[in-house]
Design an enzyme around this catalytic site. Structure first.
Site, PDB file in Angstrom:
ATOM      1  N   ARG A 101       7.211 -20.446   0.962  1.00 57.91           N
ATOM      2  CA  ARG A 101       6.776 -20.037  -0.391  1.00 57.91           C
ATOM      3  C   ARG A 101       5.261 -19.910  -0.515  1.00 57.91           C
ATOM      4  NH1 ARG A 101      10.580 -23.939  -2.090  1.00 57.91           N
ATOM      5  NH2 ARG A 101      12.600 -22.966  -2.420  1.00 57.91           N
TER       6      ARG A 101
ATOM      7  N   LYS B  50      -2.462  -7.116  -2.404  1.00 58.04           N
ATOM      8  CA  LYS B  50      -1.205  -6.360  -2.324  1.00 58.04           C
ATOM      9  C   LYS B  50      -0.713  -6.441  -0.888  1.00 58.04           C
ATOM     10  CE  LYS B  50      -1.445  -2.975  -6.045  1.00 58.04           C
ATOM     11  NZ  LYS B  50      -1.420  -1.536  -6.396  1.00 58.04           N
TER      12      LYS B  50
ATOM     13  N   GLU C 219     -11.186   6.740   1.258  1.00 60.65           N
ATOM     14  CA  GLU C 219     -11.076   5.685   0.236  1.00 60.65           C
ATOM     15  C   GLU C 219     -12.474   5.292  -0.269  1.00 60.65           C
ATOM     16  OE1 GLU C 219      -8.095   4.610  -0.941  1.00 60.65           O
ATOM     17  OE2 GLU C 219      -6.610   4.837   0.667  1.00 60.65           O
TER      18      GLU C 219
ATOM     19  N   LYS D 173     -14.010  -2.752  -5.929  1.00 62.93           N
ATOM     20  CA  LYS D 173     -12.621  -3.202  -5.843  1.00 62.93           C
ATOM     21  C   LYS D 173     -12.495  -4.627  -6.365  1.00 62.93           C
ATOM     22  CE  LYS D 173      -8.295  -3.242  -3.776  1.00 62.93           C
ATOM     23  NZ  LYS D 173      -7.378  -2.726  -2.781  1.00 62.93           N
TER      24      LYS D 173
ATOM     25  N   GLU E 140      -2.180  -5.093 -11.888  1.00 65.51           N
ATOM     26  CA  GLU E 140      -2.044  -3.711 -12.344  1.00 65.51           C
ATOM     27  C   GLU E 140      -1.214  -3.613 -13.610  1.00 65.51           C
ATOM     28  OE1 GLU E 140      -1.756  -1.093  -8.933  1.00 65.51           O
ATOM     29  OE2 GLU E 140      -0.987   0.520 -10.192  1.00 65.51           O
TER      30      GLU E 140
ATOM     31  N   ARG F  50      -6.641  -1.440 -12.649  1.00 61.67           N
ATOM     32  CA  ARG F  50      -6.293  -1.395 -11.224  1.00 61.67           C
ATOM     33  C   ARG F  50      -5.658  -0.055 -10.853  1.00 61.67           C
ATOM     34  NH1 ARG F  50      -4.537  -6.182  -7.030  1.00 61.67           N
ATOM     35  NH2 ARG F  50      -4.708  -4.809  -5.239  1.00 61.67           N
TER      36      ARG F  50
ATOM     37  N   ASN G 281      -5.672   4.167  -7.738  1.00 63.05           N
ATOM     38  CA  ASN G 281      -4.674   5.104  -7.212  1.00 63.05           C
ATOM     39  C   ASN G 281      -5.123   6.558  -7.304  1.00 63.05           C
ATOM     40  OD1 ASN G 281      -2.989   2.917  -6.742  1.00 63.05           O
ATOM     41  ND2 ASN G 281      -2.053   3.052  -8.774  1.00 63.05           N
TER      42      ASN G 281
ATOM     43  N   HIS H  33      -3.736   9.265  -5.096  1.00 62.86           N
ATOM     44  CA  HIS H  33      -2.601   8.696  -4.383  1.00 62.86           C
ATOM     45  C   HIS H  33      -1.251   9.280  -4.777  1.00 62.86           C
ATOM     46  CE1 HIS H  33      -5.508   5.941  -2.721  1.00 62.86           C
ATOM     47  NE2 HIS H  33      -4.586   5.297  -2.046  1.00 62.86           N
TER      48      HIS H  33
ATOM     49  N   HIS I 195       0.646  10.922  -2.010  1.00 59.83           N
ATOM     50  CA  HIS I 195       1.946  10.385  -1.605  1.00 59.83           C
ATOM     51  C   HIS I 195       2.959  11.514  -1.362  1.00 59.83           C
ATOM     52  CE1 HIS I 195       5.235   7.484  -1.412  1.00 59.83           C
ATOM     53  NE2 HIS I 195       5.931   8.380  -2.086  1.00 59.83           N
TER      54      HIS I 195
ATOM     55  N   HIS J 197      -2.703   8.444   5.933  1.00 57.24           N
ATOM     56  CA  HIS J 197      -2.781   8.072   4.521  1.00 57.24           C
ATOM     57  C   HIS J 197      -4.123   8.507   3.905  1.00 57.24           C
ATOM     58  CE1 HIS J 197      -2.456   5.787   0.804  1.00 57.24           C
ATOM     59  NE2 HIS J 197      -3.636   5.247   1.081  1.00 57.24           N
TER      60      HIS J 197
END
Ligand code: ADP
Ligand code: ZN
Length: 373
Positions: free
Chosen positions: A126, A148, A190, A232, A242, A247, A251, A254, A258, A272
């Protein structure tokens, strides 16, 4: 050297950027290594075969000097390592090593290694601690900071994951000397993202100095990394999960990107960062089409991306699909709801915002125009 705090209540941590840092890993990570010296256990390190081959020897030497021993879990390079199967092996390996919740695991690699290790640490007992040692520009400026973590499954990329913050992020810009140029450019996309989404002065600086960053000139490179991370860190501290719109600004490029990654099968055809680069061009051009920025500004964004050797026009990809097919990929986005999707658009170069009134049918029409060139 730059030290950038990520100010999260109860889980605050630092990002350290220092040339040659990896040689001084024992000093920098000392708070997380002492438990291993006390208990005479091996320090768990995870790498892929490339980062292991290039860096593990030195790391082993540095640890050996202070009587520590590293134990390595090594994955194949590439996205396939972010799988249930590898996750299971990694978690079992950590348990077999006897990691405790007070221990730290070290992730030495690009975004793939960082995402995998972060998620394994989130769920093992955990929550075990981890330290990020990102070795790609993309991981250094983006994925190593912010917590993330995820793996990929049949249904899509990063759909199984958790928020789990690292205890420390240690960035050595020197490790980028061995990074392939194409990966360097992909990470630079990025970096440009931060300028476009929230810092016009940084974007201008990148227009003038991007070539120096790509050539790994120490001063320019460190400035690019530190400025990106600072933004960031600020955004993550304001909106860790987010739930606000902050946040989501990260993106930018993105959602379009994507769709392009999905259409090219998430393959080496389009990395990417390359997809994000072209995605940002599309976001800028769509913003101009809506009259929010000028055509000149959209062209300026595209020029900066093209100058970095990144894809800046849709026909250059040679896709054999139409706009509707690309929009179909977008519908599988984690943020999709019905016939709409929040789109990151530009109000200015250096100011992104979340548009919630975008009709996917209009995006399909726009993509058809773009595909025709
Ligand atoms: P990303 O960080 O963009 O998510 P990956 O983790 O997949 O990407 O890393 C991209 C590729 O670069 C992989 O093949 C990886 O082994 C390799 N790599 C990572 N760091 C370095 C480095 N410092 N030098 C050389 N190759 C590296
Ligand atoms: Zn990205």
């Amino acid at each position: 050297m730059a030290v950038i705090p990520v100010a999260l209540a109860g889980r605050a941590y630092e990002v350290v950027i220092e040339r040659g840092l990896l040689d001084r890993i024992v000093e920098h990570a000392e708070p997380y290594l002492t438990r291993y010296s006390r208990t005479d256990r091996a320090v768990p390190f995870v790498a892929d075969t490339n980062t292991r081959d290039i860096f593990a020897g030195d790391v082993n030497d540095r640890l050996a000097w202070v009587g520590l021993k590293a134990e390595w879990f090594v994955v194949e390079p590439g996205e396939d390592a972010k799988s249930w199967a590898v996750l299971e092996r990694l978690c079992d390996w950590l348990l077999a090593l006897g990691v405790t919740r007070s221990d730290h695991v070290f992730a030495l690699g690009g975004g793939v290694v960082g995402d995998l290790v972060g998620f394994a640490c989130a769920i093992t007992k955990r929550g075990v601690g981890f330290v990020q040692l990102p070795t790609t520009l993309l991981a250094q400026v983006d994925s190593s900071v912010g917590g993330k973590t995820a793996i990929n499954t049949r249904a899509g990329k990063n759909l199984i994951g958790a928020f789990h913050q690292p205890s420390q992020v240690l960035i050595d810009p020197l490790v980028l000397d061995t990074l392939p140029d194409r990966e360097m450019r992909a990470g630079f996309a990025e970096v440009l993202k931060y300028g476009l989404l929230g810092d016009a002065a940084f974007f201008s600086w990148l227009e003038a100095n991007g070539d120096k960053v790509l050539a790994r000139e120490p001063h320019a490179l460190e400035n690019a990394i530190a400025t990106s991370i600072a933004m960031k860190a600020r955004i993550v501290a304001a909106d860790e999960r987010e739930t606000l719109d902050q946040r989501a600004l990260l993106n930018l490029g993105h959602t379009f990107g994507h769709a392009l990654e999905a259409e090219t099968g998430f393959s080496d055809r389009l990395l990417h960062g390359e997809a994000v680069a072209l995605g940002m061009v599309l976001a800028a051009r769509y913003s101009a089409r809506r009259g929010e920025i000028s055509d000149g500004d959209a062209a300026r964004a595209a020029a900066a991306i093209a100058a970095a050797g990144l894809p800046a026009s849709l026909p250059s990809l040679g896709l054999a699909c139409n706009g509707a097919a690309l929009v179909d990929h977008m519908r599988h986005d984690k943020k999709a709801e019905g016939t709409t999707l929040p789109f990151l658009l530009l109000r200015a170069l250096g100011e992104a915002y979340v548009a919630r009134d975008v009709d996917l049918a209009d995006i399909a029409a726009f993509m058809d125009e773009e595909l025709r060139g």
